[in-house]
Design a protein around this motif. Structure first.
Motif, short mmCIF file in Angstrom:
data_model
loop_
_atom_site.label_atom_id
_atom_site.label_comp_id
_atom_site.label_asym_id
_atom_site.label_seq_id
_atom_site.Cartn_x
_atom_site.Cartn_y
_atom_site.Cartn_z
N ASN A 26 -4.43 -14.42 2.03
CA ASN A 26 -3.29 -13.06 1.74
C ASN A 26 -3.51 -12.44 0.78
OD1 ASN A 26 -1.29 -15.51 2.37
ND2 ASN A 26 -2.06 -17.28 0.68
N LEU A 27 -5.56 -12.23 0.71
CA LEU A 27 -6.25 -11.09 -0.21
C LEU A 27 -5.94 -10.39 0.80
CD1 LEU A 27 -9.72 -12.63 -0.97
CD2 LEU A 27 -7.40 -11.86 -2.70
N ALA A 28 -5.96 -10.12 1.76
CA ALA A 28 -5.48 -8.98 3.04
C ALA A 28 -3.97 -8.07 3.05
CB ALA A 28 -5.83 -9.37 4.17
N GLY A 29 -2.92 -9.08 2.85
CA GLY A 29 -1.53 -9.29 2.69
C GLY A 29 -1.52 -8.60 1.49
N GLY A 30 -1.35 -9.33 0.32
CA GLY A 30 -1.68 -7.96 -0.62
C GLY A 30 -2.29 -6.63 -0.36
N PHE A 31 -3.16 -6.65 0.11
CA PHE A 31 -3.78 -4.86 -0.27
C PHE A 31 -3.21 -4.47 0.44
CE2 PHE A 31 -6.38 -2.08 1.73
CZ PHE A 31 -7.70 -1.42 0.58
N ASP A 32 -2.61 -4.73 1.49
CA ASP A 32 -1.83 -3.90 1.99
C ASP A 32 -0.32 -3.68 1.97
OD1 ASP A 32 -2.91 -4.31 4.74
OD2 ASP A 32 -2.20 -6.21 5.31
N ALA A 33 0.23 -4.81 0.92
CA ALA A 33 1.87 -4.85 0.88
C ALA A 33 1.79 -3.33 -0.14
CB ALA A 33 1.94 -6.04 0.13
N GLY A 34 0.51 -3.06 -1.44
CA GLY A 34 0.17 -2.47 -1.39
C GLY A 34 -0.04 -1.14 -2.03
N ILE A 35 -0.74 -1.30 -0.88
CA ILE A 35 -0.43 0.23 0.24
C ILE A 35 0.33 0.41 0.22
CG2 ILE A 35 -1.76 1.28 2.10
CD1 ILE A 35 -3.60 -0.67 2.29
N ILE A 36 1.44 -0.06 1.10
CA ILE A 36 2.73 0.67 1.69
C ILE A 36 3.97 0.23 0.79
CG2 ILE A 36 2.22 0.97 3.71
CD1 ILE A 36 3.48 -2.10 4.11
N HIS A 37 3.66 -0.23 -0.94
CA HIS A 37 4.40 -0.11 -1.62
C HIS A 37 5.46 -1.03 -1.47
CE1 HIS A 37 2.22 2.73 -4.07
NE2 HIS A 37 2.51 3.78 -2.85
N LEU A 38 5.29 -2.79 -1.48
CA LEU A 38 6.05 -3.61 -0.47
C LEU A 38 6.00 -4.03 -2.18
CD1 LEU A 38 5.44 -4.61 2.54
CD2 LEU A 38 6.60 -3.48 1.76
N ASN A 39 7.20 -4.80 -2.61
CA ASN A 39 7.57 -5.63 -3.46
C ASN A 39 7.00 -7.33 -3.31
OD1 ASN A 39 8.40 -7.74 -5.62
ND2 ASN A 39 10.80 -6.59 -5.10
N ILE A 40 5.69 -6.94 -4.30
CA ILE A 40 4.80 -8.24 -3.81
C ILE A 40 5.55 -9.31 -4.23
CG2 ILE A 40 4.15 -8.49 -7.19
CD1 ILE A 40 2.38 -8.47 -3.55
N TRP A 41 6.62 -9.75 -5.73
CA TRP A 41 7.33 -10.83 -5.94
C TRP A 41 8.14 -11.34 -4.45
CZ3 TRP A 41 4.74 -12.99 -9.16
CH2 TRP A 41 3.61 -12.46 -10.39
N ALA A 42 8.38 -10.13 -4.14
CA ALA A 42 9.05 -11.12 -2.33
C ALA A 42 8.35 -11.21 -1.10
CB ALA A 42 10.18 -9.44 -2.15
N ILE A 43 7.08 -10.56 -1.30
CA ILE A 43 6.36 -10.56 -0.36
C ILE A 43 5.72 -12.04 -0.66
CG2 ILE A 43 4.23 -10.17 0.55
CD1 ILE A 43 6.74 -8.15 1.95
N SER A 44 5.07 -12.80 -1.61
CA SER A 44 5.03 -13.69 -2.44
C SER A 44 5.94 -14.65 -1.70
CB SER A 44 4.16 -13.59 -3.08
OG SER A 44 3.02 -12.67 -3.99
N SER A 45 6.74 -14.47 -2.57
CA SER A 45 7.41 -15.72 -2.01
C SER A 45 7.96 -16.20 -0.62
CB SER A 45 9.27 -15.52 -2.63
OG SER A 45 8.98 -15.05 -4.00
N ILE A 46 8.31 -14.86 0.25
CA ILE A 46 8.38 -15.71 1.33
C ILE A 46 7.28 -15.34 1.87
CG2 ILE A 46 8.54 -14.10 3.71
CD1 ILE A 46 10.74 -11.64 2.11
N SER A 47 5.91 -15.55 2.01
CA SER A 47 4.60 -15.62 2.26
C SER A 47 4.67 -17.19 2.00
CB SER A 47 3.83 -15.04 1.88
OG SER A 47 2.44 -15.40 2.35
N GLY A 48 4.73 -17.71 0.93
CA GLY A 48 5.04 -18.66 0.52
C GLY A 48 5.35 -20.05 1.76
N LEU A 49 6.98 -19.28 1.15
CA LEU A 49 7.90 -20.10 1.86
C LEU A 49 7.44 -20.46 3.42
CD1 LEU A 49 10.61 -21.24 1.53
CD2 LEU A 49 11.58 -19.54 2.42
N PHE A 50 7.45 -19.73 4.16
CA PHE A 50 7.18 -19.99 5.88
C PHE A 50 5.43 -20.01 5.59
CE2 PHE A 50 10.02 -16.02 5.96
CZ PHE A 50 10.87 -16.67 6.89
#
Length: 99
Positions: A26-50
Motif C-alpha cells: 500500500n505504500l507504493a499505491g499511496g505514492f502512486d495515488a499522490g503523484i497522479i492526484h487521486l482521492n486518497i480516501w476513495a483509493i483506500s476504501s476501494i483497496s481495503g474492500l477488494f
C-alpha cells in the motif's frame, strides 16, 4: 508460507508479520495515488474492500479445494502464483502510465 510452529494455523505473531508484509504494498499505491492526484480516501476504501473480498474468497477456495487436492505442495504453488501475479502487475505498470 507454512506455520512457524507446524500447527497448520496462523497465530497472532504470524498474522502480524503477514499483515505488515501485505501492507507494504500500500505504500507504493499511496505514492502512486499522490503523484497522479487521486482521492486518497476513495483509493483506500476501494483497496481495503477488494483486499477483504480477495482474501476471503481465496481462503475459502484454498480450504475447500486446493488444500485437499494439492496437499503439501499447496504452499509452494500459492507462492508461485503470488510471484507470477507480481510479475504480471509490474509488466502492466511498465506499459501503462496510470497503472
Amino acid at each position: 508460507m507454512p506455520s512457524r510452529d507446524g500447527s497448520k494455523t496462523v497465530g497472532t505473531t504470524e498474522s502480524i508479520i503477514l499483515g505488515i508484509t501485505l501492507s507494504i504494498n500500500n505504500l507504493a499505491g499511496g505514492f502512486d495515488a499522490g503523484i497522479i492526484h487521486l482521492n486518497i480516501w476513495a483509493i483506500s476504501s476501494i483497496s481495503g474492500l477488494f483486499s477483504y473480498i480477495c482474501i476471503g474468497l481465496s481462503a475459502f477456495i484454498g480450504a475447500k479445494f486446493a488444500a485437499q487436492r494439492l496437499g503439501p505442495s499447496a504452499s509452494f504453488i500459492s507462492g508461485a502464483l503470488l510471484d507470477s501475479l507480481t510479475r504480471v502487475v509490474n509488466i502492466l505498470k511498465a506499459g501503462h502510465p496510470l497503472m
